[in-house]
Design a protein around this motif. Structure first.
Motif, PDB file in Angstrom:
ATOM      1  N   CYS A   1     -15.729  44.280   5.827  1.00 34.73           N
ATOM      2  CA  CYS A   1     -16.170  43.293   7.067  1.00 34.73           C
ATOM      3  C   CYS A   1     -18.030  42.921   6.617  1.00 34.73           C
ATOM      4  O   CYS A   1     -18.485  43.550   6.393  1.00 34.73           O
ATOM      5  CB  CYS A   1     -16.031  44.315   8.176  1.00 34.73           C
ATOM      6  SG  CYS A   1     -15.170  45.011   8.542  1.00 34.73           S
ATOM      7  N   GLY A   2     -18.296  41.708   7.067  1.00 36.76           N
ATOM      8  CA  GLY A   2     -19.036  40.968   6.645  1.00 36.76           C
ATOM      9  C   GLY A   2     -19.213  39.398   6.709  1.00 36.76           C
ATOM     10  O   GLY A   2     -18.129  38.959   7.585  1.00 36.76           O
ATOM     11  N   THR A   3     -20.579  39.071   7.336  1.00 34.03           N
ATOM     12  CA  THR A   3     -20.591  37.624   7.649  1.00 34.03           C
ATOM     13  C   THR A   3     -20.448  36.560   6.139  1.00 34.03           C
ATOM     14  O   THR A   3     -22.263  37.146   5.947  1.00 34.03           O
ATOM     15  CB  THR A   3     -21.903  37.425   9.212  1.00 34.03           C
ATOM     16  OG1 THR A   3     -21.639  38.433   9.691  1.00 34.03           O
ATOM     17  CG2 THR A   3     -21.543  35.953   9.092  1.00 34.03           C
TER      18      THR A   3
ATOM     19  N   THR B   1     -17.010  28.923   0.126  1.00 31.18           N
ATOM     20  CA  THR B   1     -16.118  28.670   1.188  1.00 31.18           C
ATOM     21  C   THR B   1     -15.141  29.613   0.433  1.00 31.18           C
ATOM     22  O   THR B   1     -15.201  30.410  -1.209  1.00 31.18           O
ATOM     23  CB  THR B   1     -15.287  27.829   0.675  1.00 31.18           C
ATOM     24  OG1 THR B   1     -16.722  27.422   1.901  1.00 31.18           O
ATOM     25  CG2 THR B   1     -13.899  28.207   1.635  1.00 31.18           C
TER      26      THR B   1
ATOM     27  N   GLU C   1      -8.378  30.621   4.677  1.00 32.13           N
ATOM     28  CA  GLU C   1      -9.489  30.443   3.548  1.00 32.13           C
ATOM     29  C   GLU C   1     -10.696  30.445   5.237  1.00 32.13           C
ATOM     30  O   GLU C   1     -10.581  31.081   5.692  1.00 32.13           O
ATOM     31  CB  GLU C   1     -10.029  29.189   3.396  1.00 32.13           C
ATOM     32  CG  GLU C   1      -9.896  28.075   4.162  1.00 32.13           C
ATOM     33  CD  GLU C   1     -10.507  26.392   3.464  1.00 32.13           C
ATOM     34  OE1 GLU C   1     -10.544  26.548   2.351  1.00 32.13           O
ATOM     35  OE2 GLU C   1     -11.337  25.664   4.778  1.00 32.13           O
TER      36      GLU C   1
ATOM     37  N   THR D   1     -15.146  30.437   5.816  1.00 27.81           N
ATOM     38  CA  THR D   1     -16.286  29.464   5.722  1.00 27.81           C
ATOM     39  C   THR D   1     -17.959  30.368   5.900  1.00 27.81           C
ATOM     40  O   THR D   1     -18.079  31.041   6.931  1.00 27.81           O
ATOM     41  CB  THR D   1     -16.728  28.188   5.264  1.00 27.81           C
ATOM     42  OG1 THR D   1     -17.601  27.980   5.143  1.00 27.81           O
ATOM     43  CG2 THR D   1     -16.745  28.295   6.889  1.00 27.81           C
ATOM     44  N   ALA D   2     -18.624  29.726   5.084  1.00 31.79           N
ATOM     45  CA  ALA D   2     -20.795  29.920   5.439  1.00 31.79           C
ATOM     46  C   ALA D   2     -20.359  30.033   7.191  1.00 31.79           C
ATOM     47  O   ALA D   2     -19.439  28.714   7.589  1.00 31.79           O
ATOM     48  CB  ALA D   2     -21.676  29.296   5.115  1.00 31.79           C
ATOM     49  N   GLY D   3     -20.283  30.870   8.052  1.00 30.61           N
ATOM     50  CA  GLY D   3     -20.848  31.449   8.919  1.00 30.61           C
ATOM     51  C   GLY D   3     -20.539  32.654   9.804  1.00 30.61           C
ATOM     52  O   GLY D   3     -20.225  32.456  11.294  1.00 30.61           O
ATOM     53  N   GLN D   4     -18.496  32.312   9.198  1.00 35.86           N
ATOM     54  CA  GLN D   4     -18.256  33.157  10.037  1.00 35.86           C
ATOM     55  C   GLN D   4     -17.928  34.863   9.870  1.00 35.86           C
ATOM     56  O   GLN D   4     -18.055  35.481   8.114  1.00 35.86           O
ATOM     57  CB  GLN D   4     -16.056  32.745   9.317  1.00 35.86           C
ATOM     58  CG  GLN D   4     -16.090  31.490  10.454  1.00 35.86           C
ATOM     59  CD  GLN D   4     -14.293  30.940   9.555  1.00 35.86           C
ATOM     60  OE1 GLN D   4     -14.137  30.712   8.278  1.00 35.86           O
ATOM     61  NE2 GLN D   4     -13.685  31.144  10.391  1.00 35.86           N
ATOM     62  N   ALA D   5     -17.600  35.056  10.408  1.00 38.65           N
ATOM     63  CA  ALA D   5     -17.739  36.930  10.078  1.00 38.65           C
ATOM     64  C   ALA D   5     -15.906  37.519  10.143  1.00 38.65           C
ATOM     65  O   ALA D   5     -15.297  37.553  10.600  1.00 38.65           O
ATOM     66  CB  ALA D   5     -17.769  37.754  12.024  1.00 38.65           C
ATOM     67  N   VAL D   6     -16.372  38.063   8.805  1.00 38.45           N
ATOM     68  CA  VAL D   6     -14.754  38.195   7.903  1.00 38.45           C
ATOM     69  C   VAL D   6     -14.310  38.768   7.885  1.00 38.45           C
ATOM     70  O   VAL D   6     -15.099  39.979   7.921  1.00 38.45           O
ATOM     71  CB  VAL D   6     -14.607  37.645   7.245  1.00 38.45           C
ATOM     72  CG1 VAL D   6     -13.991  35.411   7.592  1.00 38.45           C
ATOM     73  CG2 VAL D   6     -15.573  37.047   5.914  1.00 38.45           C
ATOM     74  N   THR D   7     -12.594  39.878   7.536  1.00 40.91           N
ATOM     75  CA  THR D   7     -12.441  41.440   7.318  1.00 40.91           C
ATOM     76  C   THR D   7     -11.803  40.474   5.707  1.00 40.91           C
ATOM     77  O   THR D   7     -10.097  39.803   6.154  1.00 40.91           O
ATOM     78  CB  THR D   7     -12.145  42.194   7.817  1.00 40.91           C
ATOM     79  OG1 THR D   7     -12.477  42.354   8.711  1.00 40.91           O
ATOM     80  CG2 THR D   7     -11.696  43.317   7.609  1.00 40.91           C
TER      81      THR D   7
END
Lengths: 556, 301
Positions: free
Chosen positions: A260-262, A267, A297, A299-305
């Motif tokens: 997990c991270g931002t 991308t 996909e 991209t920059a700014g999103q908090a994803v897993t």
């Protein structure tokens, strides 16, 4: 709060749909109360209809009671709290205000007052994408204008509005406006802003705030609101190489391991290959997991897993990166440091260095020089006190992954924490890895040239353009003989009394620098350091030639 | 290339980042759940942050015993659905003393049942971080509140000890006994919250929707008769009106507004066209100027 009220009344679903597409802009306003800063922000809140009736009632009451507009609405009081706080002896620092239009949601970082100005402005600016620099049209550029602009550039804001306020008090005179604009553009040329938009304003009268003013028919540019709604700020970091500091490893059961991270840059798509910056291990993205379903996909700014195809060792503190463009991984970053605490920096003492990826013990080994925020002059110092800024060398207990701050504000920034009081004592912006680390003296192959024995030509114009305290020229990557291309701006920069630090790989490179000094009538100081050789280049006898005339009388 | 992130996507990402940071850096976090719409959004964001796992912390509700009955039912249902431990704490000392908003006034009542109750609960379970759903746009004194708000060992908020917050680098260091209150939705406005609830289909307490409910008019406000503890004063009568609540708290202290808005879009429509801010319905803000500031120093959220 009645913007687009017809659409709201007639078709709320259409309204909601259109507002789902809104973007967001964070900006900071720089200036003193005297410049009409509070009036400007109050006016933006007011004109975007974000003021409710109960707030209006108290605004009207306050305007009559303590307002400065003879009983008429005093927009500045919308922001108050501050006056009350001052009376109560409560620390005034950064306040955040919110308003929105049909196009954008805005977050304003408001940094009131003169006290602790540097600390508060750096704090508010750290998350801002745009800076509004206020100038009183009657006074033109002041020392504080220069200070604000420098701090804005230091924090990496590239979109700047020069808000020439109180135009009503100079009769909306175009010549005076043009003169201020020209002065500013000339002064700001060395600060490296991407764009500067000068707007003639009267925040009090509303001129060029929302609608074009009839008083300035000669002005063809955007109104302030128009600018804020349309200035493009996104997308810059999305084309950059991928970066994601791993914040948390999500392991609910043996069959799922999500990172997990931002996303700090770039991308990522399913199937993309990634590298762990520290270990060099690689894998491919299996899934981009969200509660609303997997994404193709992100991209920059999103908090994803992210889940990966291979079982490789990754934990909090690692940085996932593009395969072919990893971040720096080193123990000795060099950085601009803003000191924020009453207790001055203790060089050599251990602090905790918190970056996007990790908290690492480390120390400041050397203060290369400090910057005077009013004159932008460099000065040699032993340490940094409250609100002082300097270029420092850090030594961390273990290597960390990072980028230069200019490249990425997320992966190039850090804070220093006092180990004993846990106070946040400083903010840092990494310039680069320090030139040579004792254990890592191998030069990058691509820098060694074609091996044809010809001198390598190095352009020195960039160093001069980075007038934000980053005047370090690193030559340690070059193995071949050097020759310099010198630009006028480079010489101009030195001519203003600035110094430039050259880091040399070895004493052989000294000859090229000495030749440069001889040809351009410059002087230098030579030092042998633990890591190699450094040379400080400067123009003798000009150390106090760079003062700005005019002062705002605040004494800071 | 995909489109720019929308404002809600950016707010969501920021909140998720904050929530993950707390779980990574603290050993015993808790989410304070007030059952209102802001809590609903915060809980939803926590679920998103850790999906497919449930959020790795319990929910805690400081129950004053004067909440709307529908809130309590909703609370228990949500905790079960999300697979979260629910801690309900009541200030038993306050209950023994018979503290009530009617007889002791809203100020003393709030202090004992909410602020004291919260401190008791934090001490009992030794939580080192507590999430709260406060937003900076709610009230002037919150505009400068940190996202990570430091509290001393006796839960006091000292403005001089608040740490500068830069970028998204949060200083999470504390000494034993100290704690941090964390506000993941600091940068959301009331409109953002409602839009997000609409977009993500987040369940909320039915009291937000208009329905015919029994109310009495008191001090210019409509107070719902939620149980038989509300004693009518001379001249007061129970009326049945179509009302809803813009903000939820203790029923004797929370004013209803007359409304026909029975769907989420209608609620948002009404909010956008209305001319008063949401906190107007909360009596705590009317007590005295700067009351929020004072309460915060004493340990209130």
């Amino acid at each position: 709060m009645a913007h687009q009220s017809e659409l709201i009344e007639e078709d709320i679903l259409a309204y909601l749909k259109s507002h789902e597409e809104k973007t967001m802009l964070r900006f900071i306003t720089c200036g003193s109360v005297d410049d009409g800063k509070s009036t400007l922000i109050g006016r933006l809140l007011w004109d975007s209809k974000m003021v409710f009736e109960d707030q209006l009632a108290s605004l009207e009451a306050d305007s009559k009671k303590v307002g400065t507009q003879g009983g008429a609405i005093d927009y500045a009081l919308l922001l108050d709290g501050l006056q009350a706080e001052r009376e109560q002896g409560i620390t005034i620092d950064v306040a955040y205000r919110y308003f929105s239009t049909d196009k954008r949601k805005f977050i304003v970082a408001d940094t009131p007052g003169h006290e602790q100005y540097t600390r508060n402005m750096i704090t508010g600016a750290s998350t801002a994408q745009v800076a509004i620099i206020l100038v009183d049209a009657r006074k033109g550029l002041l020392t504080q204008t220069r200070r604000h602009s420098y701090l804005v550039s230091l924090v990496g804001i590239t979109h700047v509005v020069l808000a020439v306020n109180k135009m009503d008090l100079i009769g909306f005179d175009q010549q005076q406006f043009d003169a201020i604009r020209r002065d500013y553009e000339q002064f700001a040329a060395s600060l490296g802003f991407g764009d500067i938009t000068a707007i003639p304003l009267s925040a009090l009268g509303g001129d060029n705030m929302i609608e074009p003013s009839v008083n300035t028919v000669w002005y063809q540019g955007p109104t302030l609101m128009n600018y804020l709604e349309n200035v493009p700020v996104d997308g810059d970091s999305r084309a950059e190489p991928f970066r994601m500091p791993v914040q948390w490893v999500n392991r609910p059961h043996l069959d799922f391991r999500g990172f997990c991270g931002t996303i700090a840059a770039g991308t990522i798509r399913q199937g993309d290959e990634l590298r762990v910056a520290a270990s060099g291990q690689t894998s491919r993205v299996a899934r981009i997991v969200t509660m609303n379903g997997d994404l193709p996909e992100a991209t920059a700014g999103q908090a994803v897993t992210l889940t990966l195809e291979d079982e490789i060792d990754i934990s909090r503190g690692d940085m996932l990166s593009a395969l072919d463009a990893p971040p720096s991984y080193a123990r000795h970053p060099e950085a601009n440091l803003v000191w924020m605490h009453d207790e001055p920096l203790q060089p050599g003492q251990i602090y905790l260095v918190k970056t996007a990826t990790a908290v690492t013990p480390g120390r400041v080994t050397a203060v290369q020089y400090a910057i005077d925020v009013n004159t932008l002059e460099q000065k040699q110092v032993q340490t940094l006190g409250l609100n002082e800024i300097g270029v420092v060398r850090l030594e961390l207990d273990r290597p960390i992954s990072f980028d230069s701050y200019r490249q990425n504000r997320q992966t190039g920034s850090f804070i220093l924490i006092d180990r004993f009081t846990n106070a946040t004592v400083a903010a840092g912006m990494i310039i680069a890895a320090a030139p040579v680390e004792p254990s890592q003296a191998v030069m990058p192959a691509e820098r060694s040239g074609a091996g044809n024995g010809l001198p390598r030509r190095v352009s020195l114009s960039e160093a001069a353009a980075s007038g934000t305290g980053v005047s370090v020229v690193d030559l340690t990557g070059y193995r071949e003989p050097l020759e310099f291309d010198v630009s006028d701006s480079f010489l101009d920069y030195l001519g203003k009394g600035n110094r430039i630090l050259f880091r040399l790989r070895d004493v052989e490179q000294l000859q090229a620098v000495a030749l440069l000094a001889y040809e351009q009538t410059l002087s230098f100081e030579f030092d042998r350091t633990a890591e190699g050789v450094s040379v400080l280049l400067f123009k003798r006898g000009l150390r106090s030639g760079a003062r700005v005339s005019g002062d705002d009388g605040t004494g800071i | 290339m995909s489109k720019n992130l929308t404002h809600l996507q950016q707010l969501e990402a920021e909140s998720i980042h904050i929530i993950r940071e707390v779980v990574s850096e603290f050993s015993n976090p808790v989410m304070l759940y007030s059952i209102g719409k802001d809590s609903a959004v915060m809980l939803h964001l926590a679920r998103k942050a850790f999906y497919p796992a449930p959020p790795p912390f319990p929910l805690m509700h400081v129950d004053t015993t004067w909440k709307f009955r529908e809130m309590i039912a909703f609370r228990d249902k949500m905790a079960a659905e999300c697979g979260l431990d629910l801690i309900v704490h009541v200030n038993e000392e306050g209950v023994r003393q018979g503290i009530s908003p009617f007889t002791h006034g809203s100020s003393l009542y709030t202090d004992i049942m909410k602020t004291e109750g919260l401190k008791q609960a934090l001490d009992r379970y030794k939580f080192d971080a507590a999430f709260g759903g406060a937003r900076r746009d709610e009230e002037k004194s919150r505009a400068k509140e940190r996202i990570f708000s430091f509290r001393s060992a006796n839960h006091r908020w000292d403005p001089k000890l608040q740490r500068p917050e830069l970028w998204n680098l949060y200083n999470t260091r504390i000494k034993p006994g100290e704690s941090i209150r964390v506000f993941p939705i600091s940068n959301w406005t009331e409109l953002d919250v409602w839009q997000y609830i609409h977009l993500e289909n987040i369940p909320i307490v039915p009291l937000y929707y208009a329905a015919v409910r029994p109310v009495v008019e008191r001090d210019g406000m409509l107070i719902m008769v939620d149980d038989d503890r509300l004693e009518l004063k001379p001249g007061e009568t129970v009326q049945y009106k179509s009302v809803r609540f813009r903000t939820l708290g203790c029923y004797p202290l929370t004013a209803a507004v007359e409304s026909e808005a029975a769907t989420l879009p209608e609620i948002i429509q009404e909010m956008l066209l209305t001319r008063t801010s949401e906190r107007q319905g909360r009596m705590i803000d009317h007590d005295s100027a700067g009351s929020m500031e004072k309460k915060k120093q004493e340990g209130y959220f």
